[in-house]
Write a protein that holds these residues in place. Structure first.
Motif, mmCIF file in Angstrom:
data_model
loop_
_atom_site.group_PDB
_atom_site.id
_atom_site.type_symbol
_atom_site.label_atom_id
_atom_site.label_comp_id
_atom_site.label_asym_id
_atom_site.label_seq_id
_atom_site.Cartn_x
_atom_site.Cartn_y
_atom_site.Cartn_z
ATOM 1 N N UNK A 23 0.803 -1.177 -0.121
ATOM 2 C CA UNK A 23 -0.030 0.213 -0.091
ATOM 3 C C UNK A 23 0.761 1.283 -0.003
ATOM 4 N N UNK A 24 2.111 1.158 0.872
ATOM 5 C CA UNK A 24 2.994 2.254 0.649
ATOM 6 C C UNK A 24 3.509 2.473 -0.530
ATOM 7 N N UNK A 25 3.905 1.588 -1.290
ATOM 8 C CA UNK A 25 4.674 1.658 -2.505
ATOM 9 C C UNK A 25 3.827 2.057 -3.562
ATOM 10 N N UNK A 26 2.501 1.829 -3.567
ATOM 11 C CA UNK A 26 1.543 1.969 -4.414
ATOM 12 C C UNK A 26 1.074 3.548 -4.142
ATOM 13 N N UNK A 27 1.533 4.195 -3.049
ATOM 14 C CA UNK A 27 1.191 5.656 -2.825
ATOM 15 C C UNK A 27 -0.139 5.732 -2.187
ATOM 16 N N UNK A 28 -0.844 4.563 -1.650
ATOM 17 C CA UNK A 28 -1.953 4.949 -1.086
ATOM 18 C C UNK A 28 -1.979 5.084 0.612
ATOM 19 N N UNK A 29 -0.967 4.988 1.169
ATOM 20 C CA UNK A 29 -0.723 5.231 2.417
ATOM 21 C C UNK A 29 0.899 5.715 2.616
ATOM 22 N N UNK A 30 1.089 6.294 3.525
ATOM 23 C CA UNK A 30 2.542 6.969 4.031
ATOM 24 C C UNK A 30 2.973 6.725 5.292
ATOM 25 N N UNK A 31 4.122 6.757 5.491
ATOM 26 C CA UNK A 31 4.825 6.682 6.940
ATOM 27 C C UNK A 31 4.830 8.071 7.386
ATOM 28 N N UNK A 32 4.002 8.092 8.647
ATOM 29 C CA UNK A 32 4.241 9.375 9.327
ATOM 30 C C UNK A 32 5.349 9.381 10.651
ATOM 31 N N UNK A 33 4.950 10.166 11.651
ATOM 32 C CA UNK A 33 5.630 10.551 12.799
ATOM 33 C C UNK A 33 5.834 8.988 13.425
ATOM 34 N N UNK A 34 6.745 8.772 14.009
ATOM 35 C CA UNK A 34 7.139 7.474 14.649
ATOM 36 C C UNK A 34 6.772 7.330 15.865
ATOM 37 N N UNK A 35 6.403 6.151 16.500
ATOM 38 C CA UNK A 35 5.937 5.986 17.744
ATOM 39 C C UNK A 35 7.554 6.059 18.461
ATOM 40 N N UNK A 36 7.642 6.881 19.378
ATOM 41 C CA UNK A 36 9.227 6.958 19.971
ATOM 42 C C UNK A 36 9.736 8.167 19.509
ATOM 43 N N UNK A 37 11.292 8.055 19.525
ATOM 44 C CA UNK A 37 12.132 9.358 19.161
ATOM 45 C C UNK A 37 12.475 9.430 17.792
ATOM 46 N N UNK A 38 13.114 10.247 17.271
ATOM 47 C CA UNK A 38 13.494 10.425 16.000
ATOM 48 C C UNK A 38 14.370 9.286 15.362
ATOM 49 N N UNK A 39 14.888 8.429 16.307
ATOM 50 C CA UNK A 39 15.546 7.237 15.927
ATOM 51 C C UNK A 39 15.056 5.983 15.662
ATOM 52 N N UNK A 40 13.632 6.097 15.906
ATOM 53 C CA UNK A 40 12.770 4.938 15.865
ATOM 54 C C UNK A 40 12.181 4.590 14.476
ATOM 55 N N UNK A 41 11.885 3.375 14.206
ATOM 56 C CA UNK A 41 11.428 3.148 12.873
ATOM 57 C C UNK A 41 10.064 2.681 13.109
ATOM 58 N N UNK A 42 9.487 2.559 14.149
ATOM 59 C CA UNK A 42 8.097 2.257 14.462
ATOM 60 C C UNK A 42 7.058 3.386 13.889
ATOM 61 N N UNK A 43 6.937 3.289 12.734
ATOM 62 C CA UNK A 43 6.216 4.528 11.993
ATOM 63 C C UNK A 43 4.861 4.338 12.155
ATOM 64 N N UNK A 44 4.123 5.534 12.392
ATOM 65 C CA UNK A 44 2.603 5.250 12.090
ATOM 66 C C UNK A 44 2.224 5.496 10.562
ATOM 67 N N UNK A 45 1.185 5.127 10.205
ATOM 68 C CA UNK A 45 0.762 5.240 8.925
ATOM 69 C C UNK A 45 -0.559 6.092 8.917
ATOM 70 N N UNK A 46 -0.658 6.631 7.382
ATOM 71 C CA UNK A 46 -1.804 7.502 7.469
ATOM 72 C C UNK A 46 -1.934 7.455 5.882
ATOM 73 N N UNK A 47 -3.268 7.788 5.524
ATOM 74 C CA UNK A 47 -3.583 7.839 4.058
ATOM 75 C C UNK A 47 -2.790 8.746 3.604
ATOM 76 N N UNK A 48 -2.538 8.665 2.067
ATOM 77 C CA UNK A 48 -1.427 9.418 1.493
ATOM 78 C C UNK A 48 -2.372 10.402 0.581
ATOM 79 N N UNK A 49 -1.796 11.817 0.379
ATOM 80 C CA UNK A 49 -2.421 12.755 -0.502
ATOM 81 C C UNK A 49 -2.206 11.976 -1.749
#
Length: 391
Positions: free
Chosen positions: A184-210
């Protein structure tokens, strides 16, 4: 080569210092400016994005806040899959071109592979996958954003598993969630948002993409080529094919579309934009501590003009990922690492002189200051980084 202009390694290093915002007088005033200058920031390791921008910002600009605003508030930068099936951070103005030229074809292959794996290792079919995706998108429309774990709680189908590679040595159980979210991310339907945790985290939240404009792939390749040559030219055909992951025929068409001109390099024939033949003056002396996977270090396939081949074994892992590097006037002269107590250690692999050592010490102090209590360990460990981090 007749009148073909020769661009030597020294001028290429001068271009690098200025255009990659590494020389002091060329540093950027914002994260968006730094990201735009580089075209693409490697995003596989989240910390590398922040460290790469920090190395290029003028004094007085706080790196973490600047990057977070650009990524999660202003929308000036976007994290998405790009070249070589890798996650990058791009200027949002280039997102549509990257999607059409590079990500969309990879997404088609990714979806085809997922359907094939589901058919071989589960009872799930295309209809099941389509309904799962519909539920995920509906959940994000209600929530606004969610982590993969939160989506798994809301959409139990995501917690399903399948057998990957049944009957082979690679056989193993895999989660549906990571593959579905990636498609879904590669198709541009969702996008990675602010991670859960600090700026070094890779536990990203997902959101609908524009929605992004559906560009013609050839036009999109030309647009991406134009930006990349403006930042990184000159480059050989091999450099461009490696960096983009495109077929060589597509690289050649894109070069023709932007009117690229041939120049002579130590490696052979290179290419620059038609208005980029004038000599570039050498900037003032500069030093930089660049992170693992920095786009400057990973920008070209042929690297001898800025990296002594004798130093490759210490600075790269076995998969070709570069670790943290120390630079002086456009050359990699060593590596660095952060120790458990937060101190930064570096080692020069070549004698760069007293002026270089003073400048490198100043950059080390600057980086230490803004890192503060944060500890950063590269996702891909390299021999020199491992040694320095425990020394």
């Amino acid at each position: 080569m007749g009148d073909t202009r020769f661009i030597d390694a020294a001028e290429r290093r001068a271009r690098l210092g200025v255009r990659h915002r590494l020389a002091g007088s060329a540093r950027a005033g914002s994260a968006a400016e730094a990201g735009g200058a580089l075209v693409a920031l490697h995003g596989t390791d989240p910390a590398s994005v922040f460290l790469a921008v920090a190395a290029r910002l003028r004094g007085g600009v706080e790196p973490v806040g600047a990057v977070e605003r650009a990524l999660y508030e202003d929308g000036a930068l976007v994290r998405m899959h790009g070249m070589r099936h890798t996650v990058f951070v791009f200027p949002s103005s280039l997102a549509a071109a990257v999607q059409a030229s590079t990500t969309r074809p990879a997404a088609v292959r990714e979806r085809t592979a997922l359907l094939k794996h589901l058919a071989a290792g589960s009872d799930f079919d295309g209809a099941w996958l389509a309904e799962t995706e519909r539920l995920v998108l509906a959940e994000l429309a209600v929530r606004g954003e969610a982590t993969g774990a939160e989506l798994g709680e809301a959409v139990p189908r995501l917690r399903s598993t399948y057998v990957y590679g049944p009957g082979t040595r690679q056989e193993g159980v895999q989660s549906v969630a990571s593959r579905v979210l990636r498609v879904l991310g590669m198709e541009g339907r969702i996008v990675r948002g602010r991670p859960q945790g600090t700026w070094t985290s890779s536990r990203f939240r997902w959101a609908l993409a524009e929605a992004r404009p559906a560009l013609d792939p050839a036009e999109a390749r030309a647009e991406l080529m134009r930006h990349w040559l403006g930042s990184c030219g000159p480059a050989t055909e091999a450099d461009l094919t490696w960096w983009t992951g495109w077929k060589v025929t597509d690289v050649r068409r894109a070069l023709a579309e932007v009117g690229a001109l041939p120049v002579t390099l130590d490696e052979g024939t290179g290419h620059v934009l038609p208005d980029d033949l004038e000599p570039v003056p050498e900037p003032e002396p500069w030093a930089a501590l660049l992170p693992a996977l920095d786009p400057t270090a990973m920008g070209w396939q042929a690297r001898d003009w800025y990296l002594d081949p004798a130093h490759r074994a210490a600075l790269f892992d076995r998969s070709g990922n570069i670790g943290p590097t120390v630079w002086w006037n456009g050359r990699i002269v060593g590596g660095w690492a952060q120790r458990p107590d937060g101190a930064l250690a570096h080692r020069l692999l070549a004698d760069a002189g007293a002026e270089a050592e003073r400048a490198i010490a100043a950059e080390t102090e600057r980086l230490t200051g803004w890192l503060g209590d944060v500890r950063v360990t590269p996702r891909f460990r390299t021999p020199l980084e491992r040694e320095l981090s425990t020394g």
